[in-house]
Design a protein around this motif. Structure first.
Motif, PDB file in Angstrom:
ATOM      1  N   TRP A   6      16.125  30.285 -23.715  1.00 52.43           N
ATOM      2  CA  TRP A   6      15.236  29.555 -22.823  1.00 52.43           C
ATOM      3  C   TRP A   6      15.974  28.956 -21.628  1.00 52.43           C
ATOM      4  O   TRP A   6      15.436  28.897 -20.522  1.00 52.43           O
ATOM      5  N   PRO A  47       8.842  16.778 -14.687  1.00 51.42           N
ATOM      6  CA  PRO A  47       7.944  16.928 -15.842  1.00 51.42           C
ATOM      7  C   PRO A  47       6.612  17.536 -15.461  1.00 51.42           C
ATOM      8  O   PRO A  47       6.087  18.387 -16.169  1.00 51.42           O
ATOM      9  N   LEU A  83       9.913  22.214 -24.456  1.00 53.68           N
ATOM     10  CA  LEU A  83      11.117  23.021 -24.268  1.00 53.68           C
ATOM     11  C   LEU A  83      11.989  22.437 -23.165  1.00 53.68           C
ATOM     12  O   LEU A  83      13.217  22.413 -23.258  1.00 53.68           O
ATOM     13  N   TRP A  84      11.342  21.977 -22.127  1.00 53.63           N
ATOM     14  CA  TRP A  84      12.090  21.390 -21.017  1.00 53.63           C
ATOM     15  C   TRP A  84      12.788  20.107 -21.460  1.00 53.63           C
ATOM     16  O   TRP A  84      13.962  19.884 -21.121  1.00 53.63           O
ATOM     17  N   MET A  98       1.978  21.409 -23.034  1.00 55.65           N
ATOM     18  CA  MET A  98       2.807  20.653 -23.975  1.00 55.65           C
ATOM     19  C   MET A  98       3.948  21.497 -24.512  1.00 55.65           C
ATOM     20  O   MET A  98       5.070  21.010 -24.678  1.00 55.65           O
ATOM     21  N   ARG A 100      14.888  29.666 -17.898  1.00 57.53           N
ATOM     22  CA  ARG A 100      14.468  28.587 -17.020  1.00 57.53           C
ATOM     23  C   ARG A 100      15.255  28.603 -15.709  1.00 57.53           C
ATOM     24  O   ARG A 100      14.706  28.366 -14.630  1.00 57.53           O
ATOM     25  N   GLU A 111       5.599  23.990 -23.042  1.00 58.02           N
ATOM     26  CA  GLU A 111       6.638  24.138 -22.024  1.00 58.02           C
ATOM     27  C   GLU A 111       7.348  22.817 -21.767  1.00 58.02           C
ATOM     28  O   GLU A 111       8.573  22.781 -21.602  1.00 58.02           O
ATOM     29  N   ALA A 112       6.586  21.746 -21.741  1.00 53.19           N
ATOM     30  CA  ALA A 112       7.192  20.432 -21.519  1.00 53.19           C
ATOM     31  C   ALA A 112       8.177  20.097 -22.635  1.00 53.19           C
ATOM     32  O   ALA A 112       9.258  19.551 -22.381  1.00 53.19           O
ATOM     33  N   GLY A 159       3.703  25.525 -17.609  1.00 53.19           N
ATOM     34  CA  GLY A 159       3.375  25.928 -18.969  1.00 53.19           C
ATOM     35  C   GLY A 159       1.892  26.152 -19.152  1.00 53.19           C
ATOM     36  O   GLY A 159       1.474  27.099 -19.815  1.00 53.19           O
ATOM     37  N   ALA A 160       1.099  25.293 -18.558  1.00 59.90           N
ATOM     38  CA  ALA A 160      -0.356  25.434 -18.665  1.00 59.90           C
ATOM     39  C   ALA A 160      -0.808  26.777 -18.105  1.00 59.90           C
ATOM     40  O   ALA A 160      -1.594  27.491 -18.736  1.00 59.90           O
ATOM     41  N   HIS A 218       6.765  21.318 -15.088  1.00 59.67           N
ATOM     42  CA  HIS A 218       6.779  22.072 -16.340  1.00 59.67           C
ATOM     43  C   HIS A 218       5.440  22.000 -17.063  1.00 59.67           C
ATOM     44  O   HIS A 218       5.026  22.972 -17.701  1.00 59.67           O
ATOM     45  N   LEU A 219       4.775  20.869 -16.980  1.00 60.11           N
ATOM     46  CA  LEU A 219       3.447  20.775 -17.584  1.00 60.11           C
ATOM     47  C   LEU A 219       2.506  21.799 -16.949  1.00 60.11           C
ATOM     48  O   LEU A 219       1.815  22.548 -17.642  1.00 60.11           O
TER      49      LEU A 219
END
Lengths: 196, 196
Positions: B117, B152, A166-167, A161, B121, A163-164, B159-160, B155-156
DNA sequence: CTCCTTCGCATACCGTTGGTATGTGAAATC
DNA sequence: GATTTCACATACCAACGGTATGCGAAGGAG
């Protein structure tokens, strides 16, 4: 005549407010103490009377931001009738709250770098991550998701969540929030115990 | 007699090596240029001859680290026979690579704060995230996961794994890696198209 | 070989920064 | 009303990132 306690609180609030504003807009490293104290209408003497260091002021600001996010998440989750709805609503509320510039810059980007990841995690677990872990535990107790260690899952979801969010803030993709929420919901649903 | 090109490369490598070592050990903000140039056996003049700023040196170090991680992930994934195995193996390889101290501090913690960021990225999408997005696209093309926007989801998942890796480094929970891999695998599996 | 140019780097220097030590005046205490 | 406390201002410092300039050896030209 103004009482000393009132004056003290007022000065402290000014420093926190201007610090938060500048940290959000320019980032921790790019903001000087001179900027902050000027904006707050005081001097460095006042700042060091209230906070031990620049990082300590940042810590106080971060704690405020985290508390606000946690409050929003908890409030949204508590409005739901059952544990599963609370869990999903809480996750979506967190994702939404994390799109605020202050949350992004202070909590997600600068936080770990300024305080170190260990201290950041300690603060995070006292607020946002705690709710997530509790929700997962409740779901396991209610047999809505299979028994499993909650700690790794908490961090996987929390990181996803973060990272999402931020994206989301930097993308120009149309309906990015919608597709992200869809993907997140799919991930969350996949945790559920298969109805045999 | 030593050629000028060789000398130049040697100096540059020394700065990158010592910069990486110090940034990893103490973090970007806590390392001074004086420390770096002393460790590298040169002076600030040399550093500014090769790099435009402290942040620019950090950017070069970060690019190195990212390239190494991407290489490891790609190598592991390519050794697998089918797209799904490649995807899962790649994710696990990324999680493993991200437990290295240099990756944690430089790539995950300081990277976004130092470069912002958006730039972080951009660099990430040129390396790690690119592989992840390509793998997901391949899985959709092969009908192994349902059609959906890959951005999406990328990135989810990214990030995880990032957050999980940081947690792994700081936890004392026994078999944290194992339980995390289990939880991650479960998440990944949940993406698969249900076999009707 | 000699001259001149290039360039990789060292030296010296500067403005700004976070942090500290000390001074001060008004509020609180007695 | 004298004394103490305390919130804050002032003055100062060492260290930092960054720059401007100097220098000596490598590399090409004749």
């Amino acid at each position: 005549m103004i009482s000393r306690a009132d004056q003290r609180d007022q000065t402290r609030q000014s420093l926190l407010r201007e610090g938060r504003r500048l940290f959000t807009a320019e980032g921790y490293a790019a903001v000087s103490l001179a900027q902050i104290v000027t904006a707050a209408g005081v001097t460095k003497g006042a700042l060091y009377h209230h906070f031990a260091s620049k990082a300590d002021l940042f810590r106080a600001v971060l704690a405020e931001v985290q508390a606000e996010v946690a409050r929003e998440v908890a409030q949204t989750a508590d409005a739901q009738p059952d544990p599963w709805s609370q869990f999903v609503a809480g996750c979506h509320a967190f994702l939404a709250a994390s799109t605020a510039p202050a949350v992004q810059r202070i909590m997600l980007i600068d936080g770990p770098a300024v305080l170190g990841w260990n201290e950041w995690r300690t603060l995070d677990e006292a607020t946002s991550a705690r709710h997530l872990a509790e929700a997962l535990t409740a779901l396991i107790d209610a047999h809505l998701i299979p028994p499993q260690p909650v700690a790794p899952l908490t961090h996987l979801l929390s990181g996803a969540m973060n990272e999402a969010a931020l994206w989301l803030a930097s993308t120009t993709t149309p309906d990015a929030l919608g597709t992200t929420q869809t993907a997140l919901t799919r991930l969350l649903n996949s945790l559920r115990t298969p109805t045999s």
